[in-house]
Design a protein around this motif. Structure first.
Motif, PDB file in Angstrom:
ATOM      1  N   PRO A  60      28.888  45.237  26.045  1.00  0.00           N
ATOM      2  CA  PRO A  60      27.695  45.582  26.825  1.00  0.00           C
ATOM      3  C   PRO A  60      27.423  44.518  27.888  1.00  0.00           C
ATOM      4  CG  PRO A  60      27.105  44.956  24.568  1.00  0.00           C
ATOM      5  CD  PRO A  60      28.600  44.988  24.628  1.00  0.00           C
ATOM      6  N   ALA A  61      26.741  44.908  28.944  1.00  0.00           N
ATOM      7  CA  ALA A  61      26.557  44.041  30.114  1.00  0.00           C
ATOM      8  C   ALA A  61      25.973  42.671  29.764  1.00  0.00           C
ATOM      9  CB  ALA A  61      25.682  44.732  31.144  1.00  0.00           C
ATOM     10  N   HIS A  62      25.072  42.630  28.776  1.00  0.00           N
ATOM     11  CA  HIS A  62      24.456  41.331  28.468  1.00  0.00           C
ATOM     12  C   HIS A  62      25.440  40.368  27.792  1.00  0.00           C
ATOM     13  CE1 HIS A  62      23.863  43.339  24.575  1.00  0.00           C
ATOM     14  NE2 HIS A  62      23.790  42.139  24.064  1.00  0.00           N
ATOM     15  N   GLN A  63      26.622  40.861  27.411  1.00  0.00           N
ATOM     16  CA  GLN A  63      27.643  39.991  26.815  1.00  0.00           C
ATOM     17  C   GLN A  63      28.802  39.715  27.776  1.00  0.00           C
ATOM     18  OE1 GLN A  63      28.768  41.938  23.166  1.00  0.00           O
ATOM     19  NE2 GLN A  63      26.991  41.163  22.072  1.00  0.00           N
ATOM     20  N   HIS A  64      28.697  40.181  29.013  1.00  0.00           N
ATOM     21  CA  HIS A  64      29.778  39.940  29.973  1.00  0.00           C
ATOM     22  C   HIS A  64      29.871  38.466  30.320  1.00  0.00           C
ATOM     23  CE1 HIS A  64      29.896  44.300  31.722  1.00  0.00           C
ATOM     24  NE2 HIS A  64      30.304  44.227  30.474  1.00  0.00           N
ATOM     25  N   PRO A  65      31.084  37.971  30.561  1.00  0.00           N
ATOM     26  CA  PRO A  65      31.221  36.594  31.039  1.00  0.00           C
ATOM     27  C   PRO A  65      30.661  36.481  32.456  1.00  0.00           C
ATOM     28  CG  PRO A  65      33.329  37.726  31.133  1.00  0.00           C
ATOM     29  CD  PRO A  65      32.364  38.662  30.455  1.00  0.00           C
ATOM     30  N   SER A  66      30.225  35.302  32.815  1.00  0.00           N
ATOM     31  CA  SER A  66      29.727  35.074  34.174  1.00  0.00           C
ATOM     32  C   SER A  66      30.886  35.100  35.157  1.00  0.00           C
ATOM     33  CB  SER A  66      29.027  33.712  34.257  1.00  0.00           C
ATOM     34  OG  SER A  66      27.902  33.694  33.422  1.00  0.00           O
ATOM     35  N   LEU A  67      30.695  35.812  36.251  1.00  0.00           N
ATOM     36  CA  LEU A  67      31.712  35.897  37.302  1.00  0.00           C
ATOM     37  C   LEU A  67      31.127  35.396  38.609  1.00  0.00           C
ATOM     38  CD1 LEU A  67      33.103  39.496  36.676  1.00  0.00           C
ATOM     39  CD2 LEU A  67      33.972  37.338  35.759  1.00  0.00           C
ATOM     40  N   CYS A  68      31.952  34.745  39.421  1.00  0.00           N
ATOM     41  CA  CYS A  68      31.538  34.347  40.764  1.00  0.00           C
ATOM     42  C   CYS A  68      31.186  35.613  41.548  1.00  0.00           C
ATOM     43  CB  CYS A  68      32.661  33.578  41.464  1.00  0.00           C
ATOM     44  SG  CYS A  68      32.336  33.286  43.216  1.00  0.00           S
ATOM     45  N   ILE A  69      30.045  35.603  42.198  1.00  0.00           N
ATOM     46  CA  ILE A  69      29.634  36.792  42.939  1.00  0.00           C
ATOM     47  C   ILE A  69      30.434  36.959  44.233  1.00  0.00           C
ATOM     48  CG2 ILE A  69      27.313  36.915  41.969  1.00  0.00           C
ATOM     49  CD1 ILE A  69      26.232  35.519  44.407  1.00  0.00           C
ATOM     50  N   GLY A  70      31.201  35.932  44.609  1.00  0.00           N
ATOM     51  CA  GLY A  70      32.015  36.044  45.811  1.00  0.00           C
ATOM     52  C   GLY A  70      33.412  36.562  45.567  1.00  0.00           C
ATOM     53  N   CYS A  71      34.011  36.150  44.425  1.00  0.00           N
ATOM     54  CA  CYS A  71      35.417  36.478  44.229  1.00  0.00           C
ATOM     55  C   CYS A  71      35.756  36.976  42.830  1.00  0.00           C
ATOM     56  CB  CYS A  71      36.292  35.269  44.550  1.00  0.00           C
ATOM     57  SG  CYS A  71      36.144  33.919  43.345  1.00  0.00           S
ATOM     58  N   GLY A  72      34.819  36.920  41.916  1.00  0.00           N
ATOM     59  CA  GLY A  72      35.100  37.414  40.575  1.00  0.00           C
ATOM     60  C   GLY A  72      35.719  36.386  39.646  1.00  0.00           C
ATOM     61  N   TRP A  73      35.887  35.153  40.096  1.00  0.00           N
ATOM     62  CA  TRP A  73      36.436  34.104  39.233  1.00  0.00           C
ATOM     63  C   TRP A  73      35.535  33.919  38.013  1.00  0.00           C
ATOM     64  CZ3 TRP A  73      33.929  29.473  38.003  1.00  0.00           C
ATOM     65  CH2 TRP A  73      34.686  28.554  37.277  1.00  0.00           C
ATOM     66  N   ASP A  74      36.152  33.544  36.879  1.00  0.00           N
ATOM     67  CA  ASP A  74      35.392  33.213  35.672  1.00  0.00           C
ATOM     68  C   ASP A  74      35.864  31.860  35.168  1.00  0.00           C
ATOM     69  OD1 ASP A  74      37.339  33.489  33.193  1.00  0.00           O
ATOM     70  OD2 ASP A  74      37.821  35.059  34.647  1.00  0.00           O
ATOM     71  N   ALA A  75      35.033  31.215  34.377  1.00  0.00           N
ATOM     72  CA  ALA A  75      35.318  29.854  33.915  1.00  0.00           C
ATOM     73  C   ALA A  75      36.475  29.796  32.924  1.00  0.00           C
ATOM     74  CB  ALA A  75      34.064  29.250  33.297  1.00  0.00           C
ATOM     75  N   HIS A  76      36.992  30.932  32.473  1.00  0.00           N
ATOM     76  CA  HIS A  76      38.107  30.945  31.519  1.00  0.00           C
ATOM     77  C   HIS A  76      39.455  31.063  32.224  1.00  0.00           C
ATOM     78  CE1 HIS A  76      35.118  31.385  28.397  1.00  0.00           C
ATOM     79  NE2 HIS A  76      34.583  32.338  29.117  1.00  0.00           N
ATOM     80  N   THR A  77      39.440  31.180  33.544  1.00  0.00           N
ATOM     81  CA  THR A  77      40.675  31.364  34.301  1.00  0.00           C
ATOM     82  C   THR A  77      40.901  30.160  35.211  1.00  0.00           C
ATOM     83  OG1 THR A  77      40.339  33.755  34.307  1.00  0.00           O
ATOM     84  CG2 THR A  77      41.887  32.877  35.916  1.00  0.00           C
ATOM     85  N   ASP A  78      42.018  29.479  35.000  1.00  0.00           N
ATOM     86  CA  ASP A  78      42.363  28.369  35.888  1.00  0.00           C
ATOM     87  C   ASP A  78      42.794  28.933  37.235  1.00  0.00           C
ATOM     88  OD1 ASP A  78      41.842  26.443  34.018  1.00  0.00           O
ATOM     89  OD2 ASP A  78      43.930  26.223  33.394  1.00  0.00           O
ATOM     90  N   GLN A  79      42.178  28.417  38.284  1.00  0.00           N
ATOM     91  CA  GLN A  79      42.494  28.878  39.633  1.00  0.00           C
ATOM     92  C   GLN A  79      42.392  27.683  40.562  1.00  0.00           C
ATOM     93  OE1 GLN A  79      41.021  32.677  41.725  1.00  0.00           O
ATOM     94  NE2 GLN A  79      39.420  31.201  42.164  1.00  0.00           N
ATOM     95  N   PRO A  80      43.417  27.402  41.356  1.00  0.00           N
ATOM     96  CA  PRO A  80      43.314  26.283  42.291  1.00  0.00           C
ATOM     97  C   PRO A  80      42.174  26.506  43.277  1.00  0.00           C
ATOM     98  CG  PRO A  80      45.556  27.164  42.242  1.00  0.00           C
ATOM     99  CD  PRO A  80      44.688  28.112  41.465  1.00  0.00           C
ATOM    100  N   ASP A  81      41.453  25.421  43.592  1.00  0.00           N
ATOM    101  CA  ASP A  81      40.467  25.550  44.658  1.00  0.00           C
ATOM    102  C   ASP A  81      41.169  25.251  45.982  1.00  0.00           C
ATOM    103  OD1 ASP A  81      40.719  22.799  44.895  1.00  0.00           O
ATOM    104  OD2 ASP A  81      38.732  22.355  44.083  1.00  0.00           O
ATOM    105  N   ARG A  82      40.441  25.034  47.022  1.00  0.00           N
ATOM    106  CA  ARG A  82      41.062  24.820  48.332  1.00  0.00           C
ATOM    107  C   ARG A  82      41.256  23.340  48.657  1.00  0.00           C
ATOM    108  NH1 ARG A  82      41.014  29.830  50.670  1.00  0.00           N
ATOM    109  NH2 ARG A  82      39.608  31.301  49.668  1.00  0.00           N
ATOM    110  N   HIS A  83      40.959  22.474  47.669  1.00  0.00           N
ATOM    111  CA  HIS A  83      41.093  21.029  47.880  1.00  0.00           C
ATOM    112  C   HIS A  83      41.932  20.370  46.795  1.00  0.00           C
ATOM    113  CE1 HIS A  83      37.054  21.106  50.282  1.00  0.00           C
ATOM    114  NE2 HIS A  83      38.055  21.585  50.977  1.00  0.00           N
ATOM    115  N   ASP A  84      42.974  21.050  46.326  1.00  0.00           N
ATOM    116  CA  ASP A  84      43.900  20.491  45.342  1.00  0.00           C
ATOM    117  C   ASP A  84      43.258  20.217  43.989  1.00  0.00           C
ATOM    118  OD1 ASP A  84      45.999  20.562  47.185  1.00  0.00           O
ATOM    119  OD2 ASP A  84      45.436  18.603  47.995  1.00  0.00           O
ATOM    120  N   GLY A  85      42.183  20.890  43.675  1.00  0.00           N
ATOM    121  CA  GLY A  85      41.579  20.784  42.345  1.00  0.00           C
ATOM    122  C   GLY A  85      41.553  22.150  41.693  1.00  0.00           C
TER     123      GLY A  85
END
Ligand SMILES: [Zn+2]
Length: 106
Positions: A60-85
């Motif tokens: 249900p929606a109240h149990q969804h993980p938080s997603l970035c409102i710009g790109c859908g990224w979530d804190a459980h997914t490693d993704q390079p940023d634009r500054h080598d981090g």
């Protein structure tokens, strides 16, 4: 949202995965209301977590993980940023990740 953030079309993702045979699966994956039992591993092509996909599809929606409102990224997914981090939550733009924050600043 992840695919669009990566700047890829469904066709480009299918080709990167090995061919147009993946088109039907990818279109189904993005169809609201459809729940797929097996999901092709998209991580070689773009940031994607099958676990997060399942949480969004099954919980249900109240149990969804938080997603970035710009790109859908979530804190459980490693993704390079634009500054080598690695992407994390923005301190200055609530609801956005650092990758989106960096893109907006560029
Ligand atoms: Zn983002």
């Amino acid at each position: 949202m992840r695919r669009r953030a990566a700047g890829l079309s469904i066709e480009q993702v299918a080709v990167a995965l090995g061919g147009r045979v993946h088109l039907r699966h990818l279109r189904a994956l993005e169809t609201p209301g459809l729940r797929l039992r097996q999901i092709v591993d998209l991580s070689p092509v773009m940031a994607f977590s099958a676990d997060v996909y399942r949480q969004l599809a099954d919980l249900p929606a109240h149990q969804h993980p938080s997603l970035c409102i710009g790109c859908g990224w979530d804190a459980h997914t490693d993704q390079p940023d634009r500054h080598d981090g690695l992407t994390t939550w923005s301190r200055d733009r609530p609801g956005h990740c650092t990758r989106c924050e960096q893109q907006a600043a560029a």
